[in-house]
Scaffold this active site. Structure first.
Site, PDB file in Angstrom:
ATOM      1  N   HIS A 146      -1.433   0.374  -9.657  1.00 55.80           N
ATOM      2  CA  HIS A 146      -1.966  -0.717  -8.740  1.00 55.80           C
ATOM      3  C   HIS A 146      -2.865  -2.044  -9.418  1.00 55.80           C
ATOM      4  CE1 HIS A 146      -4.231  -1.060  -4.464  1.00 55.80           C
ATOM      5  NE2 HIS A 146      -3.926  -2.168  -4.908  1.00 55.80           N
ATOM      6  N   ARG A 194       0.907  -1.019   0.035  1.00 54.83           N
ATOM      7  CA  ARG A 194      -0.197   0.108   0.040  1.00 54.83           C
ATOM      8  C   ARG A 194       0.895   1.356   0.049  1.00 54.83           C
ATOM      9  NH1 ARG A 194      -3.493  -2.666  -1.539  1.00 54.83           N
ATOM     10  NH2 ARG A 194      -5.652  -3.259  -0.547  1.00 54.83           N
ATOM     11  N   GLU A 237      -3.809   7.565  -4.646  1.00 52.32           N
ATOM     12  CA  GLU A 237      -4.101   6.983  -5.662  1.00 52.32           C
ATOM     13  C   GLU A 237      -5.360   7.598  -6.603  1.00 52.32           C
ATOM     14  OE1 GLU A 237      -4.125   2.749  -5.454  1.00 52.32           O
ATOM     15  OE2 GLU A 237      -2.121   2.733  -4.693  1.00 52.32           O
TER      16      GLU A 237
HETATM   17  P1  NAP Z   1      -0.865 -11.503   4.899  1.00 52.27           P
HETATM   18  O1  NAP Z   1      -0.660 -12.706   4.398  1.00 52.27           O
HETATM   19  O2  NAP Z   1      -1.705 -11.134   6.075  1.00 52.27           O
HETATM   20  O3  NAP Z   1       0.501 -10.973   5.279  1.00 52.27           O
HETATM   21  C1  NAP Z   1       1.006  -9.707   5.646  1.00 52.27           C
HETATM   22  C2  NAP Z   1       1.982 -10.011   6.554  1.00 52.27           C
HETATM   23  O4  NAP Z   1       2.739  -8.842   7.192  1.00 52.27           O
HETATM   24  C3  NAP Z   1       1.677 -10.775   7.811  1.00 52.27           C
HETATM   25  O5  NAP Z   1       2.650 -12.076   7.808  1.00 52.27           O
HETATM   26  C4  NAP Z   1       1.982  -9.981   8.940  1.00 52.27           C
HETATM   27  O6  NAP Z   1       2.434 -10.618  10.198  1.00 52.27           O
HETATM   28  C5  NAP Z   1       2.926  -9.100   8.583  1.00 52.27           C
HETATM   29  N1  NAP Z   1       3.133  -7.674   9.239  1.00 52.27           N
HETATM   30  C6  NAP Z   1       2.298  -6.997   9.783  1.00 52.27           C
HETATM   31  N2  NAP Z   1       2.660  -5.712  10.428  1.00 52.27           N
HETATM   32  C7  NAP Z   1       4.305  -6.016  10.133  1.00 52.27           C
HETATM   33  C8  NAP Z   1       5.375  -5.073  10.575  1.00 52.27           C
HETATM   34  N3  NAP Z   1       5.216  -4.017  11.123  1.00 52.27           N
HETATM   35  N4  NAP Z   1       6.431  -5.747  10.046  1.00 52.27           N
HETATM   36  C9  NAP Z   1       6.705  -6.835   9.468  1.00 52.27           C
HETATM   37  N5  NAP Z   1       5.716  -7.651   8.958  1.00 52.27           N
HETATM   38  C10 NAP Z   1       4.512  -7.215   9.296  1.00 52.27           C
HETATM   39  O7  NAP Z   1      -1.323 -10.571   3.634  1.00 52.27           O
HETATM   40  P2  NAP Z   1      -1.168 -10.810   2.061  1.00 52.27           P
HETATM   41  O8  NAP Z   1      -2.097 -11.431   1.353  1.00 52.27           O
HETATM   42  O9  NAP Z   1       0.072 -11.229   1.926  1.00 52.27           O
HETATM   43  O10 NAP Z   1      -1.272  -9.213   1.323  1.00 52.27           O
HETATM   44  C11 NAP Z   1      -0.289  -8.245   2.004  1.00 52.27           C
HETATM   45  C12 NAP Z   1      -0.752  -7.052   1.617  1.00 52.27           C
HETATM   46  O11 NAP Z   1      -0.637  -6.764   0.290  1.00 52.27           O
HETATM   47  C13 NAP Z   1      -2.362  -6.688   1.543  1.00 52.27           C
HETATM   48  O12 NAP Z   1      -2.700  -6.002   2.997  1.00 52.27           O
HETATM   49  C14 NAP Z   1      -2.523  -5.835   0.552  1.00 52.27           C
HETATM   50  O13 NAP Z   1      -2.553  -4.351   1.130  1.00 52.27           O
HETATM   51  C15 NAP Z   1      -1.285  -5.858  -0.344  1.00 52.27           C
HETATM   52  N6  NAP Z   1      -1.818  -6.346  -1.815  1.00 52.27           N
HETATM   53  C16 NAP Z   1      -1.575  -5.424  -2.614  1.00 52.27           C
HETATM   54  C17 NAP Z   1      -2.077  -5.881  -3.874  1.00 52.27           C
HETATM   55  C18 NAP Z   1      -1.827  -5.085  -5.224  1.00 52.27           C
HETATM   56  O14 NAP Z   1      -2.584  -4.949  -6.057  1.00 52.27           O
HETATM   57  N7  NAP Z   1      -0.767  -4.305  -5.448  1.00 52.27           N
HETATM   58  C19 NAP Z   1      -2.845  -7.263  -4.252  1.00 52.27           C
HETATM   59  C20 NAP Z   1      -2.758  -7.876  -3.086  1.00 52.27           C
HETATM   60  C21 NAP Z   1      -2.417  -7.456  -1.844  1.00 52.27           C
HETATM   61  P3  NAP Z   1       1.175 -11.138  11.255  1.00 52.27           P
HETATM   62  O15 NAP Z   1       0.283 -11.968  10.546  1.00 52.27           O
HETATM   63  O16 NAP Z   1       2.163 -11.882  12.311  1.00 52.27           O
HETATM   64  O17 NAP Z   1       0.542  -9.651  11.678  1.00 52.27           O
END
Ligand code: NAP
Length: 325
Positions: free
Chosen positions: A286, A238, A267
């Site tokens: 995005h 993000r 955005e």
């Molecule tokens: P996810 O599986 O929930 O992974 C996020 C990870 O970040 C979790 O392991 C979490 O740990 C960790 N985390 C939280 N706070 C942190 C910090 N301060 N330092 C280091 N790690 C931290 O989510 P995902 O499916 O991988 O997606 C991640 C993000 O990508 C989404 O939230 C979304 O905003 C973004 N995204 C963007 C697009 C795009 O089109 N560009 C597409 C998909 C997703 P814990 O679980 O232990 O809290």
């Protein structure tokens, strides 16, 4: 008995017939998102809301929508929704994890490779007629194979990016609230370190954390100062996780070499954004999850979550499942 009403805030890549079979569907037909006032007015009349990350679902909207039984977002991130307010009102909030993981990791990898090998600059060079001969030092960039990759947030997408790095024989460092289990660490050959070590040692740093109050501007002036002058930052998470003004200043000062951003703050990126003036910066609109298959599956899950909410069943993918406790 009158049928439930559902507001769908944009055309979806699949048929809405499963929703139309059980409810009256109001579809916002425009390419641009509904203005906030329209969103708020329609939500007040609806039992189900199927929304996107461009829709601001705040406490005022939720509190003004007494019939609303479910908010179903077609995205994995949900920082546009006041989940705390929804939870207080016992409204389940759905999202679409997993099905966009590989597509988003692919785009992350595409941006990493494009930034390293200056693909976008090369294309501009060709189109502007500057390609006049083969040159030994034309558009040189860092090696990817054997380099150190720093992953901030080793969740679903972070892990999928780490798996891609195996094929490039990279050393992988990651930072997270806590280490993942040892078997997974070994499988993806990743080492758990603090953010400071990621910043100091990585050649490529890629962000995969959700946007929360804790991760807002996680990378700012102090963090860029720690990076290698040759490092490249990739952000497909993000926009607001990065302080863009500080990023511009750091790039200008040579504290890092480049950045590839699929997400920005705000955005869309205004054409006046200083980062757009730098050839070492790539900005895509995005499109992390923009594979046909990922978008169709996201829509299917968003519909399944919405239908479950209308039936008062637990959502298959709920971000505030504590409301069922
Ligand atoms: P996810 O599986 O929930 O992974 C996020 C990870 O970040 C979790 O392991 C979490 O740990 C960790 N985390 C939280 N706070 C942190 C910090 N301060 N330092 C280091 N790690 C931290 O989510 P995902 O499916 O991988 O997606 C991640 C993000 O990508 C989404 O939230 C979304 O905003 C973004 N995204 C963007 C697009 C795009 O089109 N560009 C597409 C998909 C997703 P814990 O679980 O232990 O809290």
């Amino acid at each position: 008995m009158s049928r439930s009403k559902i507001f769908v805030t944009r055309r979806l890549p699949i048929s809405l017939s499963p929703l139309e079979a059980v409810a009256e569907v109001v579809l916002w037909p425009e390419r641009q998102p509904p203005p906030y006032e329209v969103l708020r007015r329609e939500s007040q009349r609806c039992e189900g809301l199927l929304c996107l990350l461009t829709d601001r679902i705040d406490a005022a909207l939720l509190q003004a929508s007494p019939q609303l039984k479910v908010v179903s977002q077609m995205a994995v991130g949900y920082d546009n929704i006041d989940v705390k307010a929804a939870t207080a009102l016992k409204i389940p909030v759905g999202h679409t994890p997993g099905v966009l993981t590989e597509a988003t990791a692919d785009l992350t990898w595409a941006l990493l490779m494009a930034a390293a090998r200056r693909v976008v600059e090369g294309d501009r060079f060709t189109r502007s007629g500057q390609w006049t001969t083969w040159e030994p030092d034309l558009l040189l960039g860092p090696d990817v194979a054997g380099a150190t990759l720093g992953i901030v947030g080793l969740g679903r997408i972070g892990q999928a990016v780490a798996r891609r790095a195996l094929g490039f024989d990279m050393r992988v460092l990651y930072t997270a609230p806590r280490p993942v289990d040892k078997a997974l660490e070994q499988q993806i050959r990743a080492e758990y370190v603090d953010l400071s070590r990621v910043l100091r040692e990585a050649d490529f740093i890629t962000l995969h954390v959700p946007l929360t109050t804790a991760t807002h501007h996680l990378l700012g002036a102090a963090q860029f100062q720690q990076m290698k002058p040759t490092a490249v930052l990739i952000n497909t998470a993000r926009g607001a996780i990065v302080d863009q003004k500080a990023l511009y200043e750091a790039l200008q000062a040579g504290q890092l070499a480049g950045a590839a951003l699929d997400v920005t703050e705000p955005e869309p990126t205004p054409l006046t954004e200083p980062l757009l003036s730098l050839p070492s910066v790539i900005v895509t609109p995005h499109i992390g999850s923009a594979s046909r298959q990922a978008r169709e599956k996201m829509a299917q899950i968003a519909i399944a979550n919405l239908l479950a909410g209308l039936r008062d069943d637990p959502l298959p993918h709920c971000v505030n499942s504590e409301i069922y406790g």
